[in-house]
Design an enzyme around this catalytic site. Structure first.
Site, PDB file in Angstrom:
ATOM      1  N   ASN A 153      -3.828  -1.967 -34.207  1.00 63.01           N
ATOM      2  CA  ASN A 153      -4.570  -2.106 -32.944  1.00 63.01           C
ATOM      3  C   ASN A 153      -3.838  -2.941 -31.889  1.00 63.01           C
ATOM      4  OD1 ASN A 153      -4.953  -4.337 -34.545  1.00 63.01           O
ATOM      5  ND2 ASN A 153      -7.089  -4.633 -33.960  1.00 63.01           N
ATOM      6  N   GLU A 250      -5.668 -11.945 -42.285  1.00 58.89           N
ATOM      7  CA  GLU A 250      -6.461 -11.690 -41.074  1.00 58.89           C
ATOM      8  C   GLU A 250      -7.107 -10.330 -41.265  1.00 58.89           C
ATOM      9  OE1 GLU A 250      -7.185 -13.613 -38.767  1.00 58.89           O
ATOM     10  OE2 GLU A 250      -5.717 -15.208 -38.917  1.00 58.89           O
ATOM     11  N   CYS A 284     -10.661  -6.413 -34.384  1.00 52.61           N
ATOM     12  CA  CYS A 284     -11.236  -6.952 -35.621  1.00 52.61           C
ATOM     13  C   CYS A 284     -12.418  -7.881 -35.378  1.00 52.61           C
ATOM     14  CB  CYS A 284     -10.152  -7.704 -36.373  1.00 52.61           C
ATOM     15  SG  CYS A 284      -9.322  -8.906 -35.333  1.00 52.61           S
ATOM     16  N   GLU A 461      -4.204 -18.147 -37.438  1.00 56.53           N
ATOM     17  CA  GLU A 461      -3.097 -17.837 -36.542  1.00 56.53           C
ATOM     18  C   GLU A 461      -3.308 -18.636 -35.260  1.00 56.53           C
ATOM     19  OE1 GLU A 461      -2.881 -13.335 -36.754  1.00 56.53           O
ATOM     20  OE2 GLU A 461      -1.099 -13.938 -37.874  1.00 56.53           O
TER      21      GLU A 461
HETATM   22  P1  NAD Z   1      -4.958  -1.348 -43.270  1.00 58.17           P
HETATM   23  O1  NAD Z   1      -5.516  -2.358 -44.174  1.00 58.17           O
HETATM   24  O2  NAD Z   1      -5.135   0.082 -43.595  1.00 58.17           O
HETATM   25  O3  NAD Z   1      -3.384  -1.542 -43.100  1.00 58.17           O
HETATM   26  C1  NAD Z   1      -2.846  -2.766 -42.642  1.00 58.17           C
HETATM   27  C2  NAD Z   1      -1.378  -2.833 -43.016  1.00 58.17           C
HETATM   28  O4  NAD Z   1      -1.261  -3.008 -44.429  1.00 58.17           O
HETATM   29  C3  NAD Z   1      -0.566  -1.592 -42.686  1.00 58.17           C
HETATM   30  O5  NAD Z   1       0.691  -1.999 -42.192  1.00 58.17           O
HETATM   31  C4  NAD Z   1      -0.429  -0.895 -44.031  1.00 58.17           C
HETATM   32  O6  NAD Z   1       0.715  -0.095 -44.134  1.00 58.17           O
HETATM   33  C5  NAD Z   1      -0.330  -2.072 -44.972  1.00 58.17           C
HETATM   34  N1  NAD Z   1      -0.740  -1.825 -46.364  1.00 58.17           N
HETATM   35  C6  NAD Z   1      -1.660  -0.956 -46.813  1.00 58.17           C
HETATM   36  N2  NAD Z   1      -1.790  -1.078 -48.156  1.00 58.17           N
HETATM   37  C7  NAD Z   1      -0.933  -2.053 -48.538  1.00 58.17           C
HETATM   38  C8  NAD Z   1      -0.609  -2.654 -49.801  1.00 58.17           C
HETATM   39  N3  NAD Z   1      -1.204  -2.283 -50.921  1.00 58.17           N
HETATM   40  N4  NAD Z   1       0.309  -3.645 -49.828  1.00 58.17           N
HETATM   41  C9  NAD Z   1       0.897  -4.071 -48.689  1.00 58.17           C
HETATM   42  N5  NAD Z   1       0.644  -3.532 -47.463  1.00 58.17           N
HETATM   43  C10 NAD Z   1      -0.264  -2.533 -47.406  1.00 58.17           C
HETATM   44  O7  NAD Z   1      -5.559  -1.705 -41.832  1.00 58.17           O
HETATM   45  P2  NAD Z   1      -5.432  -0.885 -40.474  1.00 58.17           P
HETATM   46  O8  NAD Z   1      -6.289   0.325 -40.613  1.00 58.17           O
HETATM   47  O9  NAD Z   1      -4.009  -0.778 -40.087  1.00 58.17           O
HETATM   48  O10 NAD Z   1      -6.102  -1.894 -39.449  1.00 58.17           O
HETATM   49  C11 NAD Z   1      -7.470  -1.982 -39.260  1.00 58.17           C
HETATM   50  C12 NAD Z   1      -8.037  -3.171 -40.026  1.00 58.17           C
HETATM   51  O11 NAD Z   1      -7.345  -4.356 -39.667  1.00 58.17           O
HETATM   52  C13 NAD Z   1      -9.489  -3.425 -39.685  1.00 58.17           C
HETATM   53  O12 NAD Z   1     -10.206  -3.734 -40.856  1.00 58.17           O
HETATM   54  C14 NAD Z   1      -9.428  -4.626 -38.765  1.00 58.17           C
HETATM   55  O13 NAD Z   1     -10.593  -5.390 -38.737  1.00 58.17           O
HETATM   56  C15 NAD Z   1      -8.268  -5.374 -39.331  1.00 58.17           C
HETATM   57  N6  NAD Z   1      -7.708  -6.265 -38.309  1.00 58.17           N
HETATM   58  C16 NAD Z   1      -7.854  -7.623 -38.471  1.00 58.17           C
HETATM   59  C17 NAD Z   1      -7.367  -8.481 -37.503  1.00 58.17           C
HETATM   60  C18 NAD Z   1      -7.547  -9.976 -37.636  1.00 58.17           C
HETATM   61  O14 NAD Z   1      -6.813 -10.712 -36.993  1.00 58.17           O
HETATM   62  N7  NAD Z   1      -8.456 -10.469 -38.434  1.00 58.17           N
HETATM   63  C19 NAD Z   1      -6.693  -7.981 -36.396  1.00 58.17           C
HETATM   64  C20 NAD Z   1      -6.542  -6.600 -36.276  1.00 58.17           C
HETATM   65  C21 NAD Z   1      -7.049  -5.760 -37.254  1.00 58.17           C
END
Ligand code: NAD
Length: 487
Positions: A153, A250, A284, A461
């Site tokens: 995002n 996060e 998020c 962060e």
């Molecule tokens: P996701 O969990 O599908 O993927 C996040 C990242 O993790 C990607 O780069 C992915 O390739 C990697 N990944 C996936 N499985 C993994 C594993 N087993 N080991 C290591 N890396 C792995 O999330 P998304 O769909 O990219 O993003 C949306 C989510 O992120 C939402 O839940 C949102 O709330 C959260 N988010 C949180 C914040 C925050 O600061 N708290 C900010 C932005 C997004």
């Protein structure tokens, strides 16, 4: 192709390719057009990136913090000069409207580099502890090679929010952006080199859920900072725990916004709209459960509906566009599925609820959607949707709404709108979340810590607090006299 980088990865100061890696197609969410074709990192690329970071880290850590900070500040200045170009790339990568990316994405990345660059000279200071004639002192030392894994995002912001504190503390980083948005982080790596960063201190490799574990499980990696969903967070934390690595998580949320009957109504509606529709709802910390006092419900919904229906949806490159598409076809399908569930479970669809007919083509658009009469047990009130879907719930009593707001596994954020400041502070004090806003929503300046509690994660962060998560204390006891041993 519109946004093809020189190669997929950026390692040891240069672009690197390994065509043996699985193909990652980067699609422009507004049209579905392929704008770049990259390759996921092979195990050889992962090794190369980690080896380069390991090699560079010692020399980098030996520089004074002030010298490190100066380079980060240079990078921030370059990012600001190139803001338009970086914002256009971010728009292609994510589909977010240029109206947003031009003010929110590279700029907040630059803010992080500037902030941590600025506090660098004292960021690693330790303390002196008098112990009679003896004394002790502490040093703040880097962890070594740290891994950053990003969500889709805010690709450029996430890369900078992780890199800036990590690098100022003297670590080297291997960053893996989301496979959905692989482009922005490569530009950040280029700019850091141009700003004077030694080769290998910040490396970018591409990959997906199969690549992440290669980084997380690597014995030379001391820490993993993940921005992603709760299920991914659980997997990454479990893998990191196996080798006792440090982690920052996060993760997702289902945050509450509570609007009391004395609130400035237009301001509260504006806050709720920003906290649900900005970045097409892919934020998020969004306040997706909006609890509205029943005395103002009718007027709140009337004005909210009118304002929501005026949102300009369309071509993200058009400066006038206020809302772009979702990041991917799959994400839109997921969001439409939740909208169907909301209808089926009996929520009242106030506005939106489908694909806009004002936008032509193959883009992954969805209408900004508001459900009213949402109750606590409905799926749309419990699960993170990560799209432009606002749930409005009614309440009458302060302590009751606090209990309902806290009745979730998540604890990322929350907000309260009221004219009564004593009530505002009393309520936020009781809300179980890492970041809270009073009479505003979703503002995350780098000066303040950001992060979640409960299942939304741990670690922080931004602000000085982030440095604690990228360094550790070394304590040195200094004996000033002779050792008196009883044997
Ligand atoms: P996701 O969990 O599908 O993927 C996040 C990242 O993790 C990607 O780069 C992915 O390739 C990697 N990944 C996936 N499985 C993994 C594993 N087993 N080991 C290591 N890396 C792995 O999330 P998304 O769909 O990219 O993003 C949306 C989510 O992120 C939402 O839940 C949102 O709330 C959260 N988010 C949180 C914040 C925050 O600061 N708290 C900010 C932005 C997004």
């Amino acid at each position: 192709m519109k946004a093809q980088p020189k190669a997929s990865h950026f390692i040891d100061g240069a672009y690197v390719e390994d065509t043996a890696g699985t193909v990652i197609e980067s699609l422009y969410p507004a049209t579905g057009e392929v704008i770049a074709r990259l390759h996921a990192a092979t195990p050889a690329i992962v090794e190369q990136a980690i080896a380069s970071a390991k090699r560079a880290q010692k020399e980098w850590a030996a520089l004074s913090p002030m010298a490190r900070g100066r380079i980060l500040k240079n990078a921030a200045a370059i990012m600001r000069i190139r803001n338009r170009e970086l914002s256009e790339l971010e728009t292609l990568d994510t589909g977010k409207p240029i109206q947003e990316t031009i003010v929110a994405d590279p700029t907040s990345g630059a803010d992080a580099l500037e902030f941590f660059g600025g506090i660098a000279p004292s960021a690693m200071n330790g303390s002196q502890i008098p112990l009679g004639s003896d004394w002790a002192y502490t040093k703040r030392v880097p962890l070594g090679v740290v891994v950053g894994i990003g969500a889709w995002n805010y690709p450029q912001q996430i890369a900078c929010w992780k890199a800036a504190p990590a690098l100022v503390a003297g670590n080297a980083m291997v960053f893996k952006p989301s496979e959905m948005t692989p482009l922005g982080a490569l530009k950040i790596a280029e700019i850091l080199i141009e700003a004077g960063l030694p080769k290998g201190v910040f490396n970018v490799i591409q990959g997906d859920r199969d690549t992440g574990p290669l980084l997380v499980n690597h014995p030379d990696v001391a820490k993993v900072s993940l921005t992603g969903s709760v299920p991914t967070g659980r997997k990454v934390a479990a893998a990191a725990a196996g080798n006792l690595k440090h982690v920052t998580m996060e993760l997702g949320g289902k945050s509450p916004i509570i609007v009391f009957d004395d609130a400035d109504l237009d301001s509260a509606i504006g806050g709720a709209m920003l906290g649900n529709f900005y970045s097409t709802g892919q934020v998020c910390s969004n306040g997706t459960r909006v609890f509205v006092h029943s005395a103002i419900k009718t007027e709140f919904l009337k004005r909210l509906k009118a304002r929501t229906e005026k949102i300009l949806i369309g071509d993200p490159t058009d400066e006038a566009t206020q809302m772009g598409p979702m990041v991917s076809f799959a994400q839109r399908e997921k969001v439409l599925g939740y909208i169907e569930k909301g209808r089926a479970e009996g929520a009242t669809l106030l506005t939106g609820g489908g694909i806009p007919n004002t936008v032509s083509g193959e883009g992954y658009y969805v209408q900004p959607t508001v459900f009213a009469d949402v109750t606590d047990g409905m799926t749309i009130a419990r699960e993170e949707i990560f799209g432009p879907v606002m749930c409005v719930l009614d309440f009458d009593d302060e302590s009751d709404v606090i209990a309902r707001a806290n009745d979730t596994e998540f604890g990322l954020a929350g907000g309260v709108f009221t004219a009564d400041m004593a009530r505002a502070h009393r309520v936020v004090d009781q809300l179980e979340a890492g970041t809270l806003w009073i009479n505003t929503y979703n503002l995350c300046p780098v000066e303040m810590p950001f992060g979640g509690s409960k299942q939304s994660g741990f670690g922080r962060e931004n602000s000085e607090a982030a440095l604690e998560h990228y360094s550790e204390l070394k304590t040195i006891y200094v004996g000033m006299g002779r050792v008196e041993a009883p044997y």
